[in-house]
Write a protein that holds these residues in place. Structure first.
Motif, PDB file in Angstrom:
ATOM      1  N   TRP A   1      -5.778   4.089 -12.588  1.00  0.00           N
ATOM      2  CA  TRP A   1      -6.754   4.530 -11.602  1.00  0.00           C
ATOM      3  C   TRP A   1      -7.055   6.018 -11.814  1.00  0.00           C
ATOM      4  CZ3 TRP A   1      -8.813   1.629  -7.385  1.00  0.00           C
ATOM      5  CH2 TRP A   1      -8.292   0.330  -7.243  1.00  0.00           C
TER       6      TRP A   1
ATOM      7  N   TYR B   1     -11.151   2.474 -11.775  1.00  0.00           N
ATOM      8  CA  TYR B   1      -9.961   1.873 -12.371  1.00  0.00           C
ATOM      9  C   TYR B   1     -10.311   1.336 -13.755  1.00  0.00           C
ATOM     10  CZ  TYR B   1     -11.773  -2.853 -11.475  1.00  0.00           C
ATOM     11  OH  TYR B   1     -12.543  -3.990 -11.481  1.00  0.00           O
TER      12      TYR B   1
ATOM     13  N   VAL C   1     -14.968   1.530  -7.593  1.00  0.00           N
ATOM     14  CA  VAL C   1     -14.790   0.816  -6.335  1.00  0.00           C
ATOM     15  C   VAL C   1     -15.336   1.683  -5.211  1.00  0.00           C
ATOM     16  CG1 VAL C   1     -12.745  -0.398  -7.185  1.00  0.00           C
ATOM     17  CG2 VAL C   1     -12.467   1.704  -5.876  1.00  0.00           C
TER      18      VAL C   1
ATOM     19  N   ILE D   1      -5.190  10.154  -6.070  1.00  0.00           N
ATOM     20  CA  ILE D   1      -4.781   8.759  -6.006  1.00  0.00           C
ATOM     21  C   ILE D   1      -3.416   8.595  -6.645  1.00  0.00           C
ATOM     22  CG2 ILE D   1      -5.808   8.018  -8.209  1.00  0.00           C
ATOM     23  CD1 ILE D   1      -6.865   5.529  -6.582  1.00  0.00           C
TER      24      ILE D   1
ATOM     25  N   VAL E   1      -1.466   0.971  -4.196  1.00  0.00           N
ATOM     26  CA  VAL E   1      -2.239   2.199  -4.333  1.00  0.00           C
ATOM     27  C   VAL E   1      -2.363   2.921  -2.985  1.00  0.00           C
ATOM     28  CG1 VAL E   1      -4.499   3.172  -4.940  1.00  0.00           C
ATOM     29  CG2 VAL E   1      -3.566   1.262  -6.260  1.00  0.00           C
ATOM     30  N   TYR E   2      -2.158   4.228  -3.019  1.00  0.00           N
ATOM     31  CA  TYR E   2      -2.448   5.106  -1.893  1.00  0.00           C
ATOM     32  C   TYR E   2      -3.334   6.241  -2.391  1.00  0.00           C
ATOM     33  CZ  TYR E   2       1.128   3.059   1.203  1.00  0.00           C
ATOM     34  OH  TYR E   2       1.859   2.213   2.003  1.00  0.00           O
TER      35      TYR E   2
ATOM     36  N   GLN F   1      -4.569   3.470   2.214  1.00  0.00           N
ATOM     37  CA  GLN F   1      -3.827   2.494   1.426  1.00  0.00           C
ATOM     38  C   GLN F   1      -4.792   1.418   0.950  1.00  0.00           C
ATOM     39  OE1 GLN F   1      -0.879   0.255   3.588  1.00  0.00           O
ATOM     40  NE2 GLN F   1       0.107  -0.537   1.742  1.00  0.00           N
ATOM     41  N   ARG F   2      -4.652   1.004  -0.290  1.00  0.00           N
ATOM     42  CA  ARG F   2      -5.517  -0.047  -0.836  1.00  0.00           C
ATOM     43  C   ARG F   2      -5.028  -1.400  -0.345  1.00  0.00           C
ATOM     44  NH1 ARG F   2     -10.717  -0.358  -2.478  1.00  0.00           N
ATOM     45  NH2 ARG F   2     -11.027  -2.073  -3.952  1.00  0.00           N
TER      46      ARG F   2
ATOM     47  N   ILE G   1      -4.061  -6.001  -2.531  1.00  0.00           N
ATOM     48  CA  ILE G   1      -3.494  -6.036  -3.883  1.00  0.00           C
ATOM     49  C   ILE G   1      -2.363  -7.061  -3.934  1.00  0.00           C
ATOM     50  CG2 ILE G   1      -2.116  -4.703  -5.543  1.00  0.00           C
ATOM     51  CD1 ILE G   1      -3.793  -2.293  -4.881  1.00  0.00           C
TER      52      ILE G   1
ATOM     53  N   GLY H   1      -7.517  -5.108  -5.482  1.00  0.00           N
ATOM     54  CA  GLY H   1      -7.572  -5.097  -4.035  1.00  0.00           C
ATOM     55  C   GLY H   1      -8.982  -5.262  -3.497  1.00  0.00           C
TER      56      GLY H   1
ATOM     57  N   TRP I   1     -10.040  -0.357   1.754  1.00  0.00           N
ATOM     58  CA  TRP I   1      -9.147   0.739   2.107  1.00  0.00           C
ATOM     59  C   TRP I   1      -8.762   0.675   3.574  1.00  0.00           C
ATOM     60  CZ3 TRP I   1      -7.173   3.303  -1.850  1.00  0.00           C
ATOM     61  CH2 TRP I   1      -7.896   3.364  -3.051  1.00  0.00           C
TER      62      TRP I   1
END
Length: 325
Positions: free
Chosen positions: A148, A158, A176, A183, A192-193, A203-204, A207, A214, A217
């Motif tokens: 990412w 990504y 996205v 990230i 992912v955050y 937070q994603r 996923i 994902g 958000w």
């Protein structure tokens, strides 16, 4: 003439090699020129006793000292480092942000160019060289089979299908929805955050093993300027350089993390990185390097040990414990 030709040779060759070799060659050139000038000065004084030898030598060496300082500044300021387990190994190149995970070592430089370190996918060690990757990013995060990154404009991208046979992915960068300033991705589960320019935390969502990208958000309460997600949990730093732990985010917890950030006050940090096996690495506001290896389900109070060296930013892999900075 031989001394000057030799020094010229060292300078020319230095243009085509990495920082570390260039510094050695430039120092050789400096020694050659200095040796020649001292010989000429000796001969001049031999035939002309009025020549101020001591003052001239001091002027020469003050100038040489300045050159040596510049050369070594290039070596230590623009280089990157890999921790071999007991000491730092200087790596060629110069990056502004580096990250390491199962998909290898990736980084971006001050011009937002993107690089992959050849020979680091699922492998320990320093790799062999930097490979330029298409695109433009200001920071980067390495996952399990995905990378990412954040575009200078804040766009989120990504790169998928990263594997041993295609270590830089099978396709280009995919955008996205959303906008972030930083990230982070866990290279174990691809979680992912991120944080945006205002310090909001995200937070994603969505996923899974079947979907490493994902679906959207989710806002997490709090405000940070730096964030890292790894096996040892979600950790972050705010604009006051206070660092925080996201409650119940350590890997062994079966509960979802709560939107509760627990502040830690014993150090002022610039960056922090969450690794495997209860390990954290961090850099202080004074560029000092710290490591803690006592994090667990029952304990999120790091016992920090200072590590020799100085770095602006640091990353530890969840996959094999490799540390880059």
């Amino acid at each position: 003439n031989a001394e000057y030709m030799g020094s010229l040779f060292y300078f020319v060759i230095g243009v085509f090699v990495d920082n570390q070799k260039r510094c050695v060659l430039y120092l050789y050139a400096l020694i050659s020129i200095t040796n020649l000038e001292l010989n000429l000065l000796y001969l001049r004084h031999k035939f002309d006793k009025s020549t101020p030898v001591a003052a001239t030598i001091m002027n020469r060496f003050q100038y040489r000292a300045l050159i040596v300082t510049i050369v070594f500044a290039q070596l230590f300021i623009s280089g990157n480092a890999y921790y071999s387990g007991s000491d730092w190994q200087l790596i060629d190149g110069g990056l502004s942000h580096v990250d390491v995970g199962r998909a290898g070592v990736w980084g971006v430089n001050a011009a937002n160019n993107i690089f992959y370190r050849v020979g680091t996918y699922e492998k320990a060690g320093a790799g062999t060289r930097w490979q330029l990757v298409d695109g433009s990013l200001k920071n980067i995060a390495v996952g399990h089979d995905i990378v990412w990154g954040i575009h200078p404009s804040g766009g989120i991208y990504y790169r998928g299908n990263v594997s041993e046979t295609t270590p830089t992915g099978e396709s280009g960068w995919n955008q996205v929805a959303g906008g972030l300033a930083l990230i982070t991705v866990n290279s174990i589960d691809n979680g992912v955050y991120g944080i945006n320019a205002g310090g909001q935390i995200f937070q994603r969502a969505g996923i899974s093993c079947a979907d490493n990208v994902g679906t959207g958000w989710t806002v997490i309460a709090g405000g940070l300027s730096y964030i890292s997600y790894g096996y040892s949990g979600v950790w972050g730093v705010n604009t006051a350089n206070t660092y925080f732990y996201l409650d119940k985010s350590f890997r062994c917890n079966t509960l979802e993390p709560t939107p509760l950030w627990i502040s830690k006050l014993e150090l002022k940090l610039r960056t922090i990185s969450s690794g495997a096996n209860g390990v954290l690495w961090a850099t202080g506001v004074d560029d000092k390097i710290y490591e803690a290896d006592n994090i667990s389900c029952d304990n999120q109070n790091p016992v920090w040990k200072q590590v020799a060296g100085g770095l602006r930013q640091i990353s530890v892999s969840n996959y094999n414990g490799e540390v880059w900075g």
